[in-house]
Design a protein around this motif. Structure first.
Motif, mmCIF file in Angstrom:
data_model
loop_
_atom_site.group_PDB
_atom_site.id
_atom_site.type_symbol
_atom_site.label_atom_id
_atom_site.label_comp_id
_atom_site.label_asym_id
_atom_site.label_seq_id
_atom_site.Cartn_x
_atom_site.Cartn_y
_atom_site.Cartn_z
ATOM 1 N N CYS A 38 96.193 45.570 40.775
ATOM 2 C CA CYS A 38 96.976 45.668 39.536
ATOM 3 C C CYS A 38 96.082 45.556 38.306
ATOM 4 O O CYS A 38 96.214 46.329 37.343
ATOM 5 N N SER A 39 95.158 44.599 38.327
ATOM 6 C CA SER A 39 94.249 44.451 37.180
ATOM 7 C C SER A 39 93.327 45.645 37.062
ATOM 8 O O SER A 39 92.994 46.083 35.951
ATOM 9 N N GLY A 40 92.913 46.206 38.220
ATOM 10 C CA GLY A 40 92.050 47.385 38.177
ATOM 11 C C GLY A 40 92.754 48.595 37.593
ATOM 12 O O GLY A 40 92.182 49.343 36.783
ATOM 13 N N ILE A 41 94.013 48.806 37.971
ATOM 14 C CA ILE A 41 94.780 49.925 37.413
ATOM 15 C C ILE A 41 94.994 49.737 35.914
ATOM 16 O O ILE A 41 94.921 50.692 35.127
ATOM 17 N N LYS A 101 92.565 52.122 30.309
ATOM 18 C CA LYS A 101 91.888 52.044 29.009
ATOM 19 C C LYS A 101 90.767 53.068 28.865
ATOM 20 O O LYS A 101 90.269 53.276 27.759
ATOM 21 N N TYR A 102 90.347 53.698 29.968
ATOM 22 C CA TYR A 102 89.176 54.572 29.939
ATOM 23 C C TYR A 102 89.577 56.014 30.201
ATOM 24 O O TYR A 102 90.642 56.305 30.758
ATOM 25 N N ASP A 103 88.697 56.902 29.798
ATOM 26 C CA ASP A 103 88.890 58.318 30.068
ATOM 27 C C ASP A 103 88.732 58.579 31.562
ATOM 28 O O ASP A 103 87.938 57.948 32.245
ATOM 29 N N ILE A 104 89.509 59.535 32.084
ATOM 30 C CA ILE A 104 89.534 59.768 33.512
ATOM 31 C C ILE A 104 88.199 60.270 34.043
ATOM 32 O O ILE A 104 87.882 60.119 35.230
ATOM 33 N N PHE A 105 87.365 60.875 33.186
ATOM 34 C CA PHE A 105 86.070 61.394 33.624
ATOM 35 C C PHE A 105 84.913 60.457 33.272
ATOM 36 O O PHE A 105 83.754 60.830 33.426
ATOM 37 N N TYR A 161 88.075 53.044 39.936
ATOM 38 C CA TYR A 161 88.776 53.824 40.969
ATOM 39 C C TYR A 161 88.224 53.518 42.360
ATOM 40 O O TYR A 161 88.989 53.308 43.314
ATOM 41 N N VAL A 162 86.906 53.463 42.473
ATOM 42 C CA VAL A 162 86.277 53.127 43.762
ATOM 43 C C VAL A 162 86.624 51.699 44.168
ATOM 44 O O VAL A 162 86.878 51.415 45.342
#
Length: 281
Positions: free
Chosen positions: A187-190, A195-199, A207-208
């Protein structure tokens, strides 16, 4: 009245505070370590007493009260030592290299133990699943008049259930806290990833990290689900046997096995947080 000098004097006598360039530095650190270890050991004993005490509610209440107080003290000590200036100085190359080597060895040691314990839990699931498959194969080969074979299959099934209970008591004590920490991490990771750009690199790293936690949870749930499905196959194996040609006494033994495996054998904590694919989803 200024109480700060008195506070720091008490902390100094307790070993938690010392002045810069103070004499007997090594002896002071040993004294500090002994004092902190004593407090943490007493806290651990009180917590263990709360967990293990089951007979007297008064003793549990008293131990819980003391355990909460000492647990709070442990957090205070840790927070105080962690935030004091120059508590651990790595400006020296020797200290820095020693810290790097020590952390690397500790990480390797932790990884080996962590992997071994996880593999042991999964291995126990595989052993139980294999025993269930073996018993199902023996049941399919049963025939009329083979009373000893039928009894052996029933006894084998009982022994498997007892083994499952023992494994369950061991695994759930570790897996359920891990599930809670994993859910909090995911949950904290998501939340951080939003807050960041997907790339971006930060998004990829998070994500990892989330996938790693999900994979860890999936391994437990997958093998627990396989155990449950295999145990349910006992009933199908009984249907595939020659039960029609058996007498009522022989059918009674098989009926006992069918009833005990009707819902399947699942690994859970009193029916909560069962290790299966539904829990993973």
């Amino acid at each position: 009245m200024d109480v700060l000098p008195l506070n720091f004097k008490v902390l100094q006598l307790s070993g938690l505070w010392y002045e810069e360039n103070e004499s007997f530095g090594f002896a002071r650190k040993v004294y500090q370590l002994i004092g902190i270890a004593t407090v943490y050991y007493l806290t651990f004993v009180l917590i263990a007493k709360v967990v293990l005490e089951k007979s007297n509610i008064d003793d549990i209440t008293e131990s819980l009260f003391l355990a909460m107080k000492y647990s709070t003290l442990c957090f205070k000590i840790f927070y105080f030592l962690f935030h004091r200036n120059n508590f651990y100085n790595v400006s020296s190359p020797e200290v820095l290299y020693f810290t790097i080597c020590f952390n690397a060895i500790t990480a390797l040691y932790a990884i080996v133990i962590h992997t071994s314990l996880d593999a042991m839990s999964v291995g126990l699931f595989i052993v139980i699943t294999g025993q269930l498959e073996l018993n199902a194969h023996r049941i399919k080969k049963l025939s009329h008049g083979d009373v000893l074979g039928i009894k052996d299959c029933v006894i084998h099934n009982v022994l498997i259930r007892e083994l499952t209970k023992k494994v369950e008591s061991f695994v759930t004590g570790v897996v359920i806290p891990f599930f809670l920490f994993a859910m909090a991490s995911i949950c904290s990771g998501i939340f951080q990833a939003s807050k960041y750009d997907i790339f971006s690199f930060d998004f990829t790293w998070i994500y990892v990290f989330v996938l790693n936690n999900l994979q860890h949870v999936f391994i437990y749930c997958w093998f627990g689900n396989q155990l449950m499905l295999t145990s349910q196959e006992i009933s199908n194996a009984i249907y595939e046997s020659n039960w029609i040609l058996m007498n009522p006494r022989e059918r009674k033994f098989l009926l006992i096995s069918m009833i005990s495996n009707k819902q399947g054998q699942s690994i859970s904590r009193h029916g909560l947080c069962a290790l299966n694919l539904n829990t993973f989803l």
